[in-house]
Design a protein around this motif. Structure first.
Motif, PDB file in Angstrom:
ATOM      1  N   ARG A   1      39.805  36.637  41.813  1.00  0.00           N
ATOM      2  CA  ARG A   1      39.283  36.736  40.240  1.00  0.00           C
ATOM      3  C   ARG A   1      38.332  37.894  40.341  1.00  0.00           C
ATOM      4  O   ARG A   1      37.515  38.122  41.181  1.00  0.00           O
TER       5      ARG A   1
ATOM      6  N   LEU B   1      36.021  39.787  37.219  1.00  0.00           N
ATOM      7  CA  LEU B   1      35.726  39.652  35.829  1.00  0.00           C
ATOM      8  C   LEU B   1      36.474  38.747  34.956  1.00  0.00           C
ATOM      9  O   LEU B   1      36.738  39.104  33.775  1.00  0.00           O
ATOM     10  N   GLY B   2      37.016  37.705  35.639  1.00  0.00           N
ATOM     11  CA  GLY B   2      37.603  36.807  34.725  1.00  0.00           C
ATOM     12  C   GLY B   2      38.991  36.978  34.789  1.00  0.00           C
ATOM     13  O   GLY B   2      40.182  36.123  34.281  1.00  0.00           O
ATOM     14  N   TYR B   3      39.614  38.006  35.413  1.00  0.00           N
ATOM     15  CA  TYR B   3      41.075  38.499  35.387  1.00  0.00           C
ATOM     16  C   TYR B   3      41.606  37.933  36.829  1.00  0.00           C
ATOM     17  O   TYR B   3      40.769  37.946  38.109  1.00  0.00           O
ATOM     18  N   VAL B   4      42.674  37.628  37.157  1.00  0.00           N
ATOM     19  CA  VAL B   4      43.166  37.156  38.195  1.00  0.00           C
ATOM     20  C   VAL B   4      44.338  38.198  38.636  1.00  0.00           C
ATOM     21  O   VAL B   4      45.105  38.505  38.115  1.00  0.00           O
TER      22      VAL B   4
ATOM     23  N   ALA C   1      46.422  42.681  36.853  1.00  0.00           N
ATOM     24  CA  ALA C   1      45.683  41.522  36.668  1.00  0.00           C
ATOM     25  C   ALA C   1      45.895  40.930  35.259  1.00  0.00           C
ATOM     26  O   ALA C   1      46.271  41.681  34.304  1.00  0.00           O
ATOM     27  N   VAL C   2      45.457  39.648  35.327  1.00  0.00           N
ATOM     28  CA  VAL C   2      45.842  38.968  33.749  1.00  0.00           C
ATOM     29  C   VAL C   2      44.763  38.085  33.700  1.00  0.00           C
ATOM     30  O   VAL C   2      44.335  37.509  34.457  1.00  0.00           O
ATOM     31  N   HIS C   3      44.591  38.098  32.255  1.00  0.00           N
ATOM     32  CA  HIS C   3      43.167  37.037  31.923  1.00  0.00           C
ATOM     33  C   HIS C   3      43.838  35.726  31.621  1.00  0.00           C
ATOM     34  O   HIS C   3      44.635  35.561  30.953  1.00  0.00           O
ATOM     35  N   PRO C   4      43.530  34.486  32.388  1.00  0.00           N
ATOM     36  CA  PRO C   4      44.398  33.173  32.264  1.00  0.00           C
ATOM     37  C   PRO C   4      44.248  32.680  30.997  1.00  0.00           C
ATOM     38  O   PRO C   4      45.131  31.947  30.806  1.00  0.00           O
TER      39      PRO C   4
ATOM     40  N   LEU D   1      43.499  34.533  28.028  1.00  0.00           N
ATOM     41  CA  LEU D   1      44.170  35.459  26.872  1.00  0.00           C
ATOM     42  C   LEU D   1      45.631  35.954  27.070  1.00  0.00           C
ATOM     43  O   LEU D   1      45.920  36.388  26.171  1.00  0.00           O
TER      44      LEU D   1
ATOM     45  N   LYS E   1      45.798  38.684  28.370  1.00  0.00           N
ATOM     46  CA  LYS E   1      45.889  39.955  28.410  1.00  0.00           C
ATOM     47  C   LYS E   1      46.273  40.776  29.944  1.00  0.00           C
ATOM     48  O   LYS E   1      45.510  40.012  30.845  1.00  0.00           O
ATOM     49  N   ARG E   2      46.779  41.437  30.016  1.00  0.00           N
ATOM     50  CA  ARG E   2      47.179  42.244  31.214  1.00  0.00           C
ATOM     51  C   ARG E   2      46.434  43.709  31.134  1.00  0.00           C
ATOM     52  O   ARG E   2      46.431  44.368  30.508  1.00  0.00           O
TER      53      ARG E   2
END
Length: 66
Positions: A6, A8-11, A27-30, A32, A34-35
């Motif tokens: 992770r 900054l909140g993105y995986v 990366a994707v925000h779980p 939102l 958002k990629r």
């Protein structure tokens, strides 16, 4: 960095590429969905203050393009 980490909140989902100074991940925000692409410096460059300054400057310029 590695897939599954992770940042900054993105995986981090998968590695997109690698260059002489670092790696780029998809990366994707779980929450939102958002990629984004996340670029990280290799450890030996992250210790250099001038390289980090230029890296940060590049990130700010890229963020303005979005």
């Amino acid at each position: 960095m590695k897939v599954g980490d992770r940042v900054l909140g993105y995986v981090l989902e998968r590695k997109l590429g690698e260059g002489g100074m670092g790696e780029v991940y998809l990366a994707v925000h779980p929450l939102l969905g958002k990629r984004v692409a996340i670029k990280g410096l290799h450890a030996q460059f992250a210790r250099d203050a001038e390289v980090r300054r230029r890296f940060d400057q590049e990130a700010h310029i890229q963020a303005q393009l979005i």
